[in-house]
Scaffold this motif. Structure first.
Motif, PDB file in Angstrom:
ATOM      1  N   GLY A 147      18.741  19.045  34.688  1.00 34.28           N
ATOM      2  CA  GLY A 147      18.964  18.379  35.968  1.00 34.28           C
ATOM      3  C   GLY A 147      17.692  17.713  36.436  1.00 34.28           C
ATOM      4  O   GLY A 147      16.684  17.674  35.726  1.00 34.28           O
TER       5      GLY A 147
ATOM      6  N   ARG B 151      22.243  24.777  37.696  1.00 37.42           N
ATOM      7  CA  ARG B 151      23.372  24.043  38.277  1.00 37.42           C
ATOM      8  C   ARG B 151      23.104  23.575  39.690  1.00 37.42           C
ATOM      9  O   ARG B 151      23.817  22.707  40.213  1.00 37.42           O
ATOM     10  CB  ARG B 151      24.626  24.911  38.228  1.00 37.42           C
ATOM     11  CG  ARG B 151      25.206  25.059  36.827  1.00 37.42           C
ATOM     12  CD  ARG B 151      26.354  26.036  36.805  1.00 37.42           C
ATOM     13  NE  ARG B 151      26.800  26.323  35.444  1.00 37.42           N
ATOM     14  CZ  ARG B 151      27.447  27.415  35.085  1.00 37.42           C
ATOM     15  NH1 ARG B 151      27.762  28.339  35.992  1.00 37.42           N
ATOM     16  NH2 ARG B 151      27.816  27.586  33.831  1.00 37.42           N
TER      17      ARG B 151
ATOM     18  N   ALA C 198      22.363  16.211  38.441  1.00 36.14           N
ATOM     19  CA  ALA C 198      22.477  15.985  37.007  1.00 36.14           C
ATOM     20  C   ALA C 198      21.411  15.004  36.518  1.00 36.14           C
ATOM     21  O   ALA C 198      20.964  14.122  37.270  1.00 36.14           O
ATOM     22  CB  ALA C 198      23.861  15.452  36.671  1.00 36.14           C
TER      23      ALA C 198
END
Length: 287
Positions: A157, A282, A286
């Motif tokens: 990310g 997470r 992204a």
């Protein structure tokens, strides 16, 4: 090639000296020295630089990488044969900002891995790859998307950095006046901050006074008391911005893509560690 000799070489690199390696292995320094001399004779290469700390030569790094793979596989084999986990070392290189924010859930996962141990190496994300390439670590959080030989890569990310300071400091140096406003950085190896500051100065030869704070948590504390402005990840800065303790100095966003590189090795523990790192990441936008 004698596995004991490889284990001794790995211990020297990990511990930094022949004496410390001997202590960790439960043998005498003389025994360690004899093993290394035998290994160097077998390979026809000098494998250890007798410096302080002791380091591996280019040839030694190849054997260190092999020894670390052997140690992990042996530990997992012993675990299966004995029905229990031994002290399996999971060595990881990670940058300080990640460690202070999104990476911390990994600890809770590793706590469920039996008696496996986690060995963290703290480095700037531009430098963690060299530890992986030398075989010092099994996995690394890095900016490099291209895998090194023997490794595989997956995107984690993006970390977004903003220039922040206390309201009082921002008012004292309006503009902002980057050439005069005191600046905070991790240290001389903080390439992200150094490059960003040069772009903000835009050719101005005057340089602000600079403080080196080699701790992410301490860097936040120094920013909060007005010691200087700094680049802070949004994950760290958002709570202070909402409370008004800090303000944004401009609209500029420095976005850094992070990747997880790990050895291409069939290892249950390494797979579990990888799953844990990916799950923790997470929270990041992204790549």
């Amino acid at each position: 090639m004698n596995p004991l000799h490889l284990e001794s070489l790995l211990a020297i690199v990990d511990e930094g000296s022949f004496e410390a390696a001997a202590h960790s292995l439960g043998v005498t320094p003389s025994a360690v020295s004899q093993r290394i001399k035998a290994l160097e004779k077998d390979t026809g290469r000098v494998l250890v630089r007798r410096t302080s700390p002791a380091t591996a030569t280019d040839a030694g790094e190849i054997l260190v990488q092999a020894a670390r793979r052997m140690r992990l596989l042996q530990a997992e084999t012993d675990a299966r044969l004995q029905g229990r986990l031994g002290r399996v070392p999971l060595s990881v290189a990670v940058n300080a900002d990640s460690l202070a924010t999104w990476f911390t859930p990994v600890f809770a996962d590793v706590a469920t891995f039996g008696e496996a141990t986690l060995r963290l190496r703290i480095e700037d994300e531009t430098r963690t790859l060299s530890l992986l390439r030398r075989g010092d670590v099994l996995g690394a959080v890095t900016r490099e998307s291209r895998p090194v030989s023997g490794c595989e890569t997956v995107g984690l990310g993006r970390v977004r950095y903003r220039a922040v300071a206390t309201p009082e400091l921002a008012e004292r140096y309006p503009g902002p006046d980057w050439s005069r406003m005191p600046t905070l950085r991790w240290g001389p190896s903080d390439e992200l901050q150094a490059r960003d500051l040069e772009e903000r100065l835009a050719g101005n030869q005057q340089r602000p006074r600079m403080s080196d704070i080699p701790s992410t948590e301490a860097l936040v504390s120094a920013t909060l008391v007005g010691m200087g402005w700094g680049l802070m990840s949004e994950l760290q800065a958002d709570p202070f911005l909402r409370r008004g303790d800090l303000v944004l100095l401009d609209d500029r966003v420095v976005s850094v893509a992070l990747y997880w590189q790990r050895w291409r090795l069939e290892s249950e523990l390494l797979e579990r560690l990888t799953d844990s790192v990916l799950a923790a990441a997470r929270v990041l936008p992204a790549v």
